[in-house]
Design an enzyme around this catalytic site. Structure first.
Site, PDB file in Angstrom:
ATOM      1  N   HIS A 307       0.854  -1.191   0.000  1.00 42.64           N
ATOM      2  CA  HIS A 307       0.000   0.000   0.000  1.00 42.64           C
ATOM      3  C   HIS A 307       0.891   1.243   0.000  1.00 42.64           C
ATOM      4  O   HIS A 307       1.958   1.251   0.602  1.00 42.64           O
ATOM      5  CB  HIS A 307      -0.890   0.014   1.250  1.00 42.64           C
ATOM      6  CG  HIS A 307      -2.044   0.942   1.138  1.00 42.64           C
ATOM      7  ND1 HIS A 307      -1.946   2.279   1.404  1.00 42.64           N
ATOM      8  CD2 HIS A 307      -3.326   0.736   0.747  1.00 42.64           C
ATOM      9  CE1 HIS A 307      -3.117   2.866   1.206  1.00 42.64           C
ATOM     10  NE2 HIS A 307      -3.974   1.954   0.801  1.00 42.64           N
ATOM     11  N   ASP A 364      -7.999  -5.090  -0.328  1.00 41.03           N
ATOM     12  CA  ASP A 364      -8.464  -5.934  -1.438  1.00 41.03           C
ATOM     13  C   ASP A 364      -8.109  -7.404  -1.271  1.00 41.03           C
ATOM     14  O   ASP A 364      -8.558  -8.238  -2.064  1.00 41.03           O
ATOM     15  CB  ASP A 364      -7.870  -5.409  -2.751  1.00 41.03           C
ATOM     16  CG  ASP A 364      -8.420  -4.048  -3.099  1.00 41.03           C
ATOM     17  OD1 ASP A 364      -7.630  -3.119  -3.361  1.00 41.03           O
ATOM     18  OD2 ASP A 364      -9.659  -3.898  -3.059  1.00 41.03           O
TER      19      ASP A 364
HETATM   20  C1  SDX Z   1      -6.125   0.273  -2.986  1.00 37.97           C
HETATM   21  O1  SDX Z   1      -4.241   4.728  -1.911  1.00 37.97           O
HETATM   22  C2  SDX Z   1      -5.241   4.115  -1.330  1.00 37.97           C
HETATM   23  O2  SDX Z   1      -5.687   4.448  -0.268  1.00 37.97           O
HETATM   24  C3  SDX Z   1      -5.821   2.963  -2.133  1.00 37.97           C
HETATM   25  C4  SDX Z   1      -6.860   2.096  -1.416  1.00 37.97           C
HETATM   26  C5  SDX Z   1      -8.137   2.872  -1.152  1.00 37.97           C
HETATM   27  O3  SDX Z   1      -8.855   2.498  -0.201  1.00 37.97           O
HETATM   28  O4  SDX Z   1      -8.455   3.780  -1.953  1.00 37.97           O
HETATM   29  O5  SDX Z   1      -6.334   1.619  -0.196  1.00 37.97           O
HETATM   30  C6  SDX Z   1      -7.276   0.893  -2.264  1.00 37.97           C
HETATM   31  O6  SDX Z   1      -5.863   0.644  -4.100  1.00 37.97           O
HETATM   32  C7  SDX Z   1      -5.282  -0.767  -2.281  1.00 37.97           C
HETATM   33  C8  SDX Z   1      -4.057  -1.259  -3.145  1.00 37.97           C
HETATM   34  C9  SDX Z   1      -4.568  -2.322  -4.123  1.00 37.97           C
HETATM   35  N1  SDX Z   1      -3.517  -2.679  -5.081  1.00 37.97           N
HETATM   36  C10 SDX Z   1      -2.876  -3.899  -5.023  1.00 37.97           C
HETATM   37  O7  SDX Z   1      -3.074  -4.737  -4.160  1.00 37.97           O
HETATM   38  C11 SDX Z   1      -1.892  -4.143  -6.163  1.00 37.97           C
HETATM   39  C12 SDX Z   1      -0.597  -4.760  -5.608  1.00 37.97           C
HETATM   40  N2  SDX Z   1       0.094  -3.706  -4.827  1.00 37.97           N
HETATM   41  C13 SDX Z   1       1.109  -2.953  -5.509  1.00 37.97           C
HETATM   42  O8  SDX Z   1       1.009  -2.816  -6.870  1.00 37.97           O
HETATM   43  C14 SDX Z   1       1.611  -1.744  -4.714  1.00 37.97           C
HETATM   44  O9  SDX Z   1       1.875  -2.177  -3.445  1.00 37.97           O
HETATM   45  C15 SDX Z   1       0.745  -0.497  -4.653  1.00 37.97           C
HETATM   46  C16 SDX Z   1       0.323  -0.044  -6.009  1.00 37.97           C
HETATM   47  C17 SDX Z   1      -0.463  -0.723  -3.821  1.00 37.97           C
HETATM   48  C18 SDX Z   1       1.593   0.597  -3.989  1.00 37.97           C
HETATM   49  O10 SDX Z   1       2.578   0.932  -4.876  1.00 37.97           O
HETATM   50  P1  SDX Z   1       3.742   1.993  -4.483  1.00 37.97           P
HETATM   51  O11 SDX Z   1       3.413   2.709  -3.216  1.00 37.97           O
HETATM   52  O12 SDX Z   1       4.021   2.812  -5.707  1.00 37.97           O
HETATM   53  O13 SDX Z   1       4.958   1.075  -4.117  1.00 37.97           O
HETATM   54  P2  SDX Z   1       5.970   0.474  -5.193  1.00 37.97           P
HETATM   55  O14 SDX Z   1       5.223  -0.111  -6.349  1.00 37.97           O
HETATM   56  O15 SDX Z   1       7.018   1.492  -5.451  1.00 37.97           O
HETATM   57  O16 SDX Z   1       6.582  -0.752  -4.345  1.00 37.97           O
HETATM   58  C19 SDX Z   1       7.689  -0.561  -3.453  1.00 37.97           C
HETATM   59  C20 SDX Z   1       8.473  -1.868  -3.508  1.00 37.97           C
HETATM   60  C21 SDX Z   1       8.916  -2.224  -4.927  1.00 37.97           C
HETATM   61  O17 SDX Z   1      10.068  -3.050  -4.803  1.00 37.97           O
HETATM   62  P3  SDX Z   1      11.564  -2.327  -4.989  1.00 37.97           P
HETATM   63  O18 SDX Z   1      11.512  -1.546  -6.287  1.00 37.97           O
HETATM   64  O19 SDX Z   1      11.721  -1.445  -3.773  1.00 37.97           O
HETATM   65  O20 SDX Z   1      12.514  -3.488  -5.024  1.00 37.97           O
HETATM   66  O21 SDX Z   1       7.640  -2.967  -3.080  1.00 37.97           O
HETATM   67  C22 SDX Z   1       7.442  -3.871  -4.155  1.00 37.97           C
HETATM   68  C23 SDX Z   1       7.814  -3.112  -5.419  1.00 37.97           C
HETATM   69  O22 SDX Z   1       8.246  -4.023  -6.435  1.00 37.97           O
HETATM   70  N3  SDX Z   1       6.037  -4.247  -4.152  1.00 37.97           N
HETATM   71  C24 SDX Z   1       5.569  -5.479  -4.388  1.00 37.97           C
HETATM   72  C25 SDX Z   1       4.177  -5.386  -4.218  1.00 37.97           C
HETATM   73  N4  SDX Z   1       3.833  -4.121  -3.885  1.00 37.97           N
HETATM   74  C26 SDX Z   1       4.988  -3.413  -3.854  1.00 37.97           C
HETATM   75  N5  SDX Z   1       6.205  -6.628  -4.730  1.00 37.97           N
HETATM   76  C27 SDX Z   1       5.409  -7.719  -4.908  1.00 37.97           C
HETATM   77  N6  SDX Z   1       4.070  -7.714  -4.743  1.00 37.97           N
HETATM   78  C28 SDX Z   1       3.411  -6.559  -4.414  1.00 37.97           C
HETATM   79  N7  SDX Z   1       2.091  -6.550  -4.274  1.00 37.97           N
END
Ligand code: SDX
Length: 433
Positions: A307, A364
C-alpha cells in the site's frame, strides 16, 4: 509565532510556513515557492505531496489507523450502518434518528432511474466489463438531471444531486449485474433500507418478495463501510481534480470510477481472486508464487499486498479477514482459496522481501472472498468497491467545492527537445521509435 522552515538556495534563504494538522501531521506550505524562488517541486506519483487540507478521513500508515470524521473504523464497522456512515462522511456528523430516517426517505424517493436509461444497458455487449458500463451510466445521469449542470449550485441543488446519485447507484449497480445474467431487472422496493434494497434488486427474484439473509445484509454493510473513504487515494484525487474545473458531480464521480478500475487500485480485488484461483489450479504451491512475486524479472505481483500509505497492517484488511471466517461459517461455505490466501499471508509476512518493504495485506486481499461467498461474480467486485466508495467521493468533492479550491493544475519539468526548426517533408529522415 507560526512555525516556519528555512530553504537555502544559493546565497538566499527563504522562510516557508509549516502547516500542522489536527493529528499533528506536518506540511511545508509551498504555495508561494515559484513566486519566491522560481523553483517548482517534483514528486512523481505525489508520494510526498499533500493536495489539500481535509476534515473527512484521517489515516496513519505507520500505526495502521483509519478514522472517518474522527470515529475509528473499527467502531463504525461494528456499530454503524453504511447509510449512516455515508451521512457522516458527507455532512460531517452522525445523524440523529430523525435525520437518518429523513435521509433514507429522500433516497428512497429517487431510487428509480429514467426508463430511457434502459437503452444504454441494452446497448452494451453482453459480456462488457461492469466497470466500463458503470462509468458510462453514472456520467449519463447528467443528461437526465440537467439541474446538476447549473453553473451556480445552491446547497439544495447540491444535496438533491447527492441524494439522486446515492439512490440511483444501487439501482444501476444491481441492474448491471442482472443484465450480465440475462435476467429481468428488479425495481427497488422502498420499504427496504439502503443496503437491503440493493441486495433485493441484485439477488431477489421478480416473481416473489424474497427475504434477504440478514447475515448477507450485515456483511455487505461492513464491507461498504470499510470502503467508504480513504483520504486522497488515486480515484478520490481524480474526483477532486475533475470537480475543481466545475464539472458536475456525476462526471466527477464517473472519472473516479475509471481511476478505481485499475488493478493497482480498486481493480485489485478482482485481480486477487483471479490470482488465488490461478494458484489453486497450479496446485496451491504458495512458496512458488511468493518467489515469483519477489523476482524482479517476473511481472507477477502479489495482488492485494502492499500500500502507498499503510506500512503496517491495513486496519480494513484485519476486519475483513475476521469477517471472512465468520461469514463463510455462517453461510456454510468452504472456499479453498481462503486457505490459500491465509497461507500466502503467513509466508509473506515472514519473508524478508515483504518485511523490508513493509508489504502487508490491504483492503483488497480478503474482500473478494466475501463478495464471492455472498454470490457476486468476480467482475462485479470492483463495482462493489465503487458502491462503497461513493459517499467518500461525494464528501471529498463537496468539501473541495465548499472550500472554493482553485482548479487543479500541476506544473512539470520539461525534458524534451529544444529549439528545432520545421523540416520539409522531403528532407525528413526516418526516426525509429
Ligand atoms: C487500494 O491509496 C489508497 O488508499 C488505495 C486504497 C483505497 O482504499 O483507496 O487503499 C485501495 O488501491 C489498495 C491497493 C490495491 N492494489 C494492489 O493490491 C496491487 C498490488 N500492490 C502494488 O502494486 C503496490 O503495493 C501499490 C500499487 C499498492 C503501492 O505501490 P507503491 O506505493 O508505488 O509502491 P511500489 O510499487 O514502489 O513498491 C515498493 C516496492 C517495490 O520493490 P523495490 O523496487 O523497492 O525493489 O515494493 C514492491 C515493489 O516491487 N512491491 C511489491 C508489491 N507491492 C509493492 N512486490 C510484490 N508484490 C506486491 N504486491
Amino acid at each position: 509565532m507560526s512555525e516556519t522552515i528555512q530553504l537555502k538556495i544559493g546565497d538566499k534563504t527563504y522562510d516557508l510556513p509549516v502547516i500542522t494538522g489536527s493529528e499533528d501531521e506536518k506540511a511545508i506550505d509551498i504555495s508561494k515557492l515559484r513566486d519566491l524562488t522560481g523553483y517548482v517541486t517534483l514528486d512523481i506519483g505525489y508520494k510526498n505531496t499533500g493536495a489539500t487540507k481535509s476534515a473527512i478521513t484521517f489515516l496513519d500508515g505507520e500505526l495502521g489507523i483509519l478514522k472517518y470524521r474522527g470515529y475509528p473504523i473499527e467502531q463504525l464497522a461494528q456499530k454503524s450502518s453504511f447509510l449512516e456512515v455515508a451521512y457522516l462522511l458527507i455532512y460531517g456528523a452522525l445523524p440523529t434518528a430523525e435525520q437518518i430516517a429523513d435521509f433514507q426517505r429522500q433516497i428512497n424517493h429517487h431510487t428509480l432511474i429514467h426508463e430511457d436509461m434502459k437503452k444504454f444497458f441494452d446497448g452494451f455487449p453482453s459480456h462488457s466489463h461492469p466497470m466500463g458500463q458503470l462509468t458510462a451510466l453514472i456520467s449519463s445521469l447528467s443528461a437526465f438531471y440537467p439541474e446538476s449542470l447549473k453553473p451556480v449550485q445552491t446547497a439544495e441543488d447540491v444535496n438533491l444531486t447527492i441524494t439522486k446519485l446515492l439512490a440511483k447507484m444501487t439501482t444501476i449497480v444491481s441492474w448491471i449485474y442482472k443484465k450480465s445474467l440475462g435476467h429481468p431487472v428488479i425495481y427497488p422496493q422502498n420499504k427496504h433500507d439502503y443496503v437491503t434494497n440493493f441486495l433485493y434488486m441484485t439477488f431477489g427474484q421478480r416473481t416473489e418478495d424474497v427475504t434477504i439473509d440478514p447475515v448477507i445484509v450485515e456483511a455487505m454493510n461492513v464491507l461498504l463501510i470499510l470502503h467508504a473513504d480513504h483520504e486522497q487515494n488515486c480515484s478520490t484525487s481524480t474526483v477532486r481534480i475533475v470537480g475543481s474545473s466545475e464539472a458536475n458531480l456525476y462526471s466527477s464521480v464517473s472519472a473516479g470510477i475509471s481511476a478505481l478500475w485499475g488493478p493497482l487500485h480498486g481493480g485489485a480485488n478482482q485481480a486477487v481472486i483471479e490470482m488465488l484461483e490461478k494458484i489453486k489450479e497450479d496446485g496451491g504451491d504458495t512458496d512458488k508464487w511468493i518467489k515469483k512475486a519477489k523476482d524482479k524479472n517476473d511481472p507477477f505481483r502479489l495482488m492485494g499486498f502492499g500500500h502507498r500509505v499503510y506500512k503496517n497492517f491495513d486496519p480494513r484488511a484485519k476486519i475483513i479477514k475476521k469477517a471472512c471466517d465468520d461469514i463463510l461459517e455462517k453461510l456454510g461455505i468452504d472456499d479453498e482459496v481462503l486457505e490459500i490466501a491465509k497461507r500466502l499471508e503467513e509466508v509473506a509476512l515472514k519473508d524478508p522481501y515483504f518485511v523490508e518493504r513493509k508489504l502487508y495485506p490491504n483492503v483488497d486481499f480478503y474482500s473478494g472472498i466475501i463478495y464471492r461467498a455472498l454470490g457476486f461474480p468476480t467482475e462485479m467486485f470492483t463495482v462493489l468497491f465503487a458502491l462503497g466508495r461513493l459517499p467518500g467521493w461525494i464528501a471529498q468533492w463537496k468539501e473541495m467545492k465548499e472550500n472554493k479550491e482553485p482548479i487543479g493544475r500541476p506544473r512539470q519539468i520539461y525534458v524534451g527537445a529544444i529549439d528545432r526548426d520545421y523540416i520539409e517533408m522531403d528532407k525528413r529522415e526516418l526516426v525509429t521509435q
